[in-house]
Write a protein that holds these residues in place. Structure first.
Motif, mmCIF file in Angstrom:
data_model
loop_
_atom_site.group_PDB
_atom_site.id
_atom_site.type_symbol
_atom_site.label_atom_id
_atom_site.label_comp_id
_atom_site.label_asym_id
_atom_site.label_seq_id
_atom_site.Cartn_x
_atom_site.Cartn_y
_atom_site.Cartn_z
ATOM 1 N N GLU A 71 0.829 -1.221 0.000
ATOM 2 C CA GLU A 71 0.000 0.000 0.000
ATOM 3 C C GLU A 71 0.856 1.261 0.000
ATOM 4 N N GLU A 72 0.256 2.344 -0.458
ATOM 5 C CA GLU A 72 0.852 3.665 -0.416
ATOM 6 C C GLU A 72 1.296 3.962 1.028
ATOM 7 N N TRP A 73 2.489 4.544 1.192
ATOM 8 C CA TRP A 73 3.029 4.594 2.556
ATOM 9 C C TRP A 73 2.167 5.412 3.526
ATOM 10 N N GLU A 74 1.559 6.512 3.026
ATOM 11 C CA GLU A 74 0.731 7.311 3.969
ATOM 12 C C GLU A 74 -0.525 6.542 4.395
ATOM 13 N N GLU A 115 2.721 6.049 -5.470
ATOM 14 C CA GLU A 115 3.530 7.205 -5.889
ATOM 15 C C GLU A 115 4.936 6.754 -6.283
ATOM 16 N N LYS A 116 5.512 5.865 -5.492
ATOM 17 C CA LYS A 116 6.885 5.426 -5.769
ATOM 18 C C LYS A 116 6.955 4.689 -7.117
ATOM 19 N N GLN A 117 5.976 3.790 -7.330
ATOM 20 C CA GLN A 117 5.967 3.057 -8.608
ATOM 21 C C GLN A 117 5.800 4.033 -9.775
ATOM 22 N N ASP A 177 9.719 10.510 -12.584
ATOM 23 C CA ASP A 177 9.325 11.639 -11.728
ATOM 24 C C ASP A 177 8.375 12.638 -12.386
ATOM 25 N N GLU A 178 7.987 12.404 -13.647
ATOM 26 C CA GLU A 178 7.096 13.371 -14.308
ATOM 27 C C GLU A 178 5.640 13.033 -13.990
ATOM 28 N N ILE A 179 5.292 13.256 -12.740
ATOM 29 C CA ILE A 179 3.930 12.955 -12.293
ATOM 30 C C ILE A 179 3.411 14.122 -11.444
ATOM 31 N N ALA A 191 -9.970 10.099 7.278
ATOM 32 C CA ALA A 191 -9.870 9.743 5.862
ATOM 33 C C ALA A 191 -8.686 10.452 5.200
ATOM 34 N N PHE A 192 -8.153 9.803 4.184
ATOM 35 C CA PHE A 192 -7.040 10.369 3.428
ATOM 36 C C PHE A 192 -7.085 9.767 2.034
ATOM 37 N N MET A 193 -6.808 10.601 1.031
ATOM 38 C CA MET A 193 -6.814 10.086 -0.330
ATOM 39 C C MET A 193 -5.670 10.679 -1.130
ATOM 40 N N LYS A 194 -5.101 9.879 -1.984
ATOM 41 C CA LYS A 194 -4.011 10.344 -2.835
ATOM 42 C C LYS A 194 -4.292 9.896 -4.258
ATOM 43 N N ILE A 195 -4.223 10.854 -5.192
ATOM 44 C CA ILE A 195 -4.383 10.490 -6.610
ATOM 45 C C ILE A 195 -3.095 10.882 -7.329
ATOM 46 N N ILE A 196 -2.628 9.990 -8.174
ATOM 47 C CA ILE A 196 -1.382 10.228 -8.902
ATOM 48 C C ILE A 196 -1.721 10.268 -10.386
ATOM 49 N N THR A 197 -1.255 11.323 -11.069
ATOM 50 C CA THR A 197 -1.497 11.408 -12.516
ATOM 51 C C THR A 197 -0.165 11.511 -13.253
ATOM 52 N N ASP A 198 -0.193 11.239 -14.561
ATOM 53 C CA ASP A 198 1.013 11.504 -15.356
ATOM 54 C C ASP A 198 1.066 13.004 -15.610
ATOM 55 N N LYS A 199 2.028 13.478 -16.395
ATOM 56 C CA LYS A 199 2.169 14.938 -16.535
ATOM 57 C C LYS A 199 0.987 15.563 -17.275
ATOM 58 N N LYS A 200 0.223 14.725 -18.028
ATOM 59 C CA LYS A 200 -0.937 15.266 -18.751
ATOM 60 C C LYS A 200 -2.218 15.217 -17.916
ATOM 61 N N GLY A 201 -2.124 14.663 -16.720
ATOM 62 C CA GLY A 201 -3.320 14.617 -15.857
ATOM 63 C C GLY A 201 -4.080 13.306 -15.943
ATOM 64 N N VAL A 202 -3.547 12.319 -16.670
ATOM 65 C CA VAL A 202 -4.217 11.017 -16.760
ATOM 66 C C VAL A 202 -3.952 10.253 -15.458
ATOM 67 N N ILE A 203 -5.005 9.708 -14.871
ATOM 68 C CA ILE A 203 -4.875 9.031 -13.569
ATOM 69 C C ILE A 203 -4.100 7.727 -13.738
ATOM 70 N N VAL A 204 -3.032 7.569 -12.939
ATOM 71 C CA VAL A 204 -2.260 6.310 -13.007
ATOM 72 C C VAL A 204 -2.345 5.531 -11.689
ATOM 73 N N GLY A 205 -2.819 6.193 -10.630
ATOM 74 C CA GLY A 205 -2.958 5.496 -9.355
ATOM 75 C C GLY A 205 -3.866 6.276 -8.424
#
Ligand SMILES: Cc1cc2nc3c(=O)[nH]c(=O)nc-3n(C[C@H](O)[C@H](O)[C@H](O)COP(=O)(O)OP(=O)(O)OC[C@H]3O[C@@H](n4cnc5c(N)ncnc54)[C@H](O)[C@@H]3O)c2cc1C
Ligand SMILES: NC(=O)c1ccc[n+]([C@@H]2O[C@H](COP(=O)([O-])OP(=O)(O)OC[C@H]3O[C@@H](n4cnc5c(N)ncnc54)[C@H](O)[C@@H]3O)[C@@H](O)[C@H]2O)c1
Length: 476
Positions: free
Chosen positions: A209-212, A359-361, A368-370, A391-405
């Protein structure tokens, strides 16, 4: 000998999906299930009974918490027979959907017995009747793995196959394994009245899981459960009603844990034994059936899905794989099972949601372009109003804003994060969620807060505010 387009071995989530889907398209299908009723682990020993336990435990726990909060007291002991009754009712209400009668009503020939291969096209049932299948599906599932512990064969212990049948909650329980089975049941048993210790040989829980999220989950769960990490139970003994477990711990050496009951939740073992797979030249690798992207085994006409393949041991993965098999085995398509948007939820309280890359993956994969968007429960009115701000939520996108995680922890996280699976799967960008109006004050607003942050970063920093300021001045 009876001949079929498809023989399915195993009537769990994977087998039922493959059999029912194929029959509904007009294929002649046989399903062989060794147990009295189909439904597999999920219905009888897994998802369903565990979620009924979890719900009962949650209600009891929160009733006690609420009593403390509102100034009255709640005493007494849980009548565990009621919990058991609710488990039985839940299973029997779902059972008709997975029953032998339903299979027959769909035109499927269902057989009761243990299936094994005689050749790549022939399967025998309990070593007697043999049937022929042009294509065959192995969906035999998995069972609890029992670690090699000295003395284990001489003591009583529970697994997920027996824990839902207990008469009373033990006063003290040790759980071996802090995976989803271990922690979901550990928390439920603790809330139902047991003093619970979880022992795991890995250094932490929820390593994937995501560390946070992991930190928050550990903090919450340790309020109710005692964890011993980097430790292994090496020997067990029973004296009277007490179990003595010798634990070897990297930090503290050897210690002895005393308890009334032991639950083993140390992972799964795919059911590949006694199927005579060698008669069909089906390869087993590392104890599981090897498949390609089309769910085909080393023998082209034989497919496998679900826990027996070992990769994604979830009900919804078995179902998704069963659907691929319908396309490939019945229609001869070349559909690859795609796990890119595969999500899962760990049903602890609070729930943990996982979709795609951490995030790490993502940093490794995208150099690092996220972009990373984080929102806390304390910034969302519903969580604040209900005094439930963890509650806590994290969304990771590529540099164009496409959701990757996307990763989350919180009450019902598995429900309010569904929209992110949809967005990711259909290639939507995070900004698209911003234009969805969420009823106020839904918990799902936490996702739109991240999407708003996307716009804030783009619109309210840099050159755009300078231009809009000038325009507004001019427009006045
Ligand atoms: C406690 C627990 C909780 C879980 N909770 C969740 C959850 O919340 N969400 C989730 O997605 N997953 C959950 N899982 C995982 C989920 O239960 C499994 O991934 C899923 O059941 C796998 O489906 P399957 O079809 O591969 O196997 P199974 O459901 O195990 O079905 C296999 C069937 O094959 C039969 N069989 C085996 N060998 C033979 C043979 N030779 N001949 C005839 N029949 C045979 C068995 O009797 C069984 O009915 C949980 C698991 C456990 C243990
Ligand atoms: N909510 C859900 O979707 C849900 C719930 C339960 C189970 N499941 C599925 O079932 C699968 C199996 O779950 P699980 O928890 O049984 O297995 P697991 O493999 O996920 O976890 C087993 C844990 O036991 C530990 N372990 C193994 N051997 C040990 C030993 N000898 N001593 C101490 N610790 C030991 C491992 O380090 C690991 O943390 C999961 O991978 C999951 O896919 C899903």
């Amino acid at each position: 000998m009876k001949k079929y387009d498809l023989i399915v071995i195993g009537g769990g989530s994977g087998g039922l999906t493959a059999a029912i889907g194929s029959a509904q398209f007009g294929a002649r299908v046989a399903l062989i299930e060794k147990d009295d009723e189909p439904g597999g682990d999920c219905l009888h020993y897994g998802c369903v009974p565990s979620k009924t336990y979890i719900k009962a435990a949650k209600e009891i726990y929160h009733a006690r918490l609420a009593a403390g909060t509102y100034g009255f007291s709640l005493g007494g002991k849980t009548d565990f027979s009621v919990v058991k009754k609710r488990v039985k009712e839940a299973i029997s209400e779902i059972q008709p959907h997975d029953s032998r009668e339903r299979l027959r009503s769909l035109g499927i020939d269902e057989y009761k017995g243990f299936a094994s291969f005689r050749s790549k096209h022939e399967v025998s049932i309990d070593g007697s009747e043999t049937i022929y299948g042009k294509r065959i599906v192995i969906a035999t599932g998995s069972r609890p793995a029992i670690p090699p512990i000295e003395g284990i064969e001489h003591i009583p212990y529970y697994t997920n196959e027996t824990i839902f049948d207990i008469e009373e909650v033990p006063d003290s329980l040790v759980v071996i394994g802090a995976g989803p089975v271990g922690i979901e049941l550990a928390q439920a048993m603790s809330r139902l009245g047991a003093d619970v210790t979880v022992v795991d040989h890995s250094p932490d829980l929820m390593a994937q899981e995501e560390w946070e999220i992991r930190e928050r989950a550990r903090e919450k769960l340790t309020e109710e459960i005692r964890f011993i990490f980097s430790a292994r139970i090496v020997e067990v003994k029973k004296d009277g009603g007490t179990l003595y477990l010798m634990a070897e711990d990297e930090d503290h050496g050897t210690s002895v844990l005393e308890c009334d009951a032991l639950l083993i939740a140390a992972g799964r073992k795919p059911n590949v034994e006694n199927l005579n797979l060698e008669h069909a030249e089906v390869k087993v690798e590392d104890g599981r059936i090897e498949v390609n992207g089309k769910m085909q085994t080393s023998m082209k006409n034989i497919f496998a899905c679900g826990d027996v393949t070992g990769d994604y041991p979830f009900t919804h993965a078995a179902g998704m794989e069963g659907k691929s098999i319908v396309a490939n085995a019945i229609f001869g398509l070349r559909r690859h099972t795609d796990y890119t948007h595969f999500a899962y939820v760990i049903y602890t309280d609070p729930e943990v949601f996982h979709l795609g890359l951490t995030e790490k993956q993502a940093r490794d994969q995208y150099q690092d372009e996220i972009h990373v968007y984080k929102v806390k429960g304390e910034d969302v009115d519903r969580f604040v109003a209900e005094r439930d701000k963890d509650a806590f939520m994290k969304i990771i996108t590529d540099k164009k804003g496409v959701i990757v995680g996307a990763h989350a922890i919180g009450t019902s996280a598995g429900d309010w994060m569904q929209q992110v699976i949809f967005a990711k799967q259909h290639g939507h960008k995070l900004k698209d969620i911003s234009s969805v109006v969420h009823p106020y004050p839904a918990r799902a607003e936490i996702v739109s807060k991240a999407a708003d942050e996307y716009w804030r970063r783009r619109l309210f920093t840099g050159t755009i505010p300078k231009i809009t300021r000038k325009y507004i001045k001019w427009f006045r």
